[in-house]
Design a protein around this motif. Structure first.
Motif, PDB file in Angstrom:
ATOM      1  N   LYS A 101      43.234  40.952  49.274  1.00  0.00           N
ATOM      2  CA  LYS A 101      42.335  42.118  49.313  1.00  0.00           C
ATOM      3  C   LYS A 101      41.641  42.219  50.664  1.00  0.00           C
ATOM      4  O   LYS A 101      41.561  43.305  51.255  1.00  0.00           O
ATOM      5  N   MET A 129      43.949  30.997  42.056  1.00  0.00           N
ATOM      6  CA  MET A 129      44.582  32.294  41.866  1.00  0.00           C
ATOM      7  C   MET A 129      43.644  33.415  42.321  1.00  0.00           C
ATOM      8  O   MET A 129      44.070  34.350  42.968  1.00  0.00           O
ATOM      9  N   LYS A 130      42.369  33.287  41.961  1.00  0.00           N
ATOM     10  CA  LYS A 130      41.387  34.292  42.338  1.00  0.00           C
ATOM     11  C   LYS A 130      41.207  34.312  43.858  1.00  0.00           C
ATOM     12  O   LYS A 130      41.020  35.359  44.458  1.00  0.00           O
ATOM     13  N   LYS A 131      41.314  33.124  44.467  1.00  0.00           N
ATOM     14  CA  LYS A 131      41.165  33.007  45.913  1.00  0.00           C
ATOM     15  C   LYS A 131      42.312  33.724  46.635  1.00  0.00           C
ATOM     16  O   LYS A 131      42.107  34.373  47.659  1.00  0.00           O
ATOM     17  N   THR A 132      43.511  33.625  46.073  1.00  0.00           N
ATOM     18  CA  THR A 132      44.680  34.281  46.669  1.00  0.00           C
ATOM     19  C   THR A 132      44.507  35.798  46.660  1.00  0.00           C
ATOM     20  O   THR A 132      44.753  36.457  47.674  1.00  0.00           O
ATOM     21  N   PHE A 133      44.099  36.345  45.515  1.00  0.00           N
ATOM     22  CA  PHE A 133      43.896  37.796  45.431  1.00  0.00           C
ATOM     23  C   PHE A 133      42.780  38.254  46.354  1.00  0.00           C
ATOM     24  O   PHE A 133      42.841  39.335  46.927  1.00  0.00           O
ATOM     25  N   SER A 134      41.767  37.423  46.488  1.00  0.00           N
ATOM     26  CA  SER A 134      40.664  37.757  47.390  1.00  0.00           C
ATOM     27  C   SER A 134      41.155  37.802  48.839  1.00  0.00           C
ATOM     28  O   SER A 134      40.764  38.701  49.602  1.00  0.00           O
ATOM     29  N   ARG A 135      42.001  36.848  49.224  1.00  0.00           N
ATOM     30  CA  ARG A 135      42.544  36.844  50.584  1.00  0.00           C
ATOM     31  C   ARG A 135      43.430  38.056  50.827  1.00  0.00           C
ATOM     32  O   ARG A 135      43.374  38.676  51.894  1.00  0.00           O
TER      33      ARG A 135
END
Length: 55
Positions: free
Chosen positions: A9, A1-7
């Protein structure tokens, strides 16, 4: 989930200012349509009623 938001962003930060503006305008317009949904539906239905009366 954190990886998705990072992508997302990273993608957003790589966009030019014009695209960022269009994204924000799109979000604001969608929220405005949702808030005024009854008025939008009334306008569309009266528009189709006008077309129906002229035939």
């Amino acid at each position: 989930m954190k990886k998705t938001f990072s992508r997302i962003k990273d993608w957003y930060n790589s966009q030019p200012p014009t695209v960022k503006c269009f994204l924000w305008l799109g979000i604001i317009l969608i929220i405005g349509i949702i808030i005024r949904w009854d008025y939008v539906v009334e306008g569309v239905s009266s528009g189709f009623g006008f077309l129906k009366q002229n035939n």
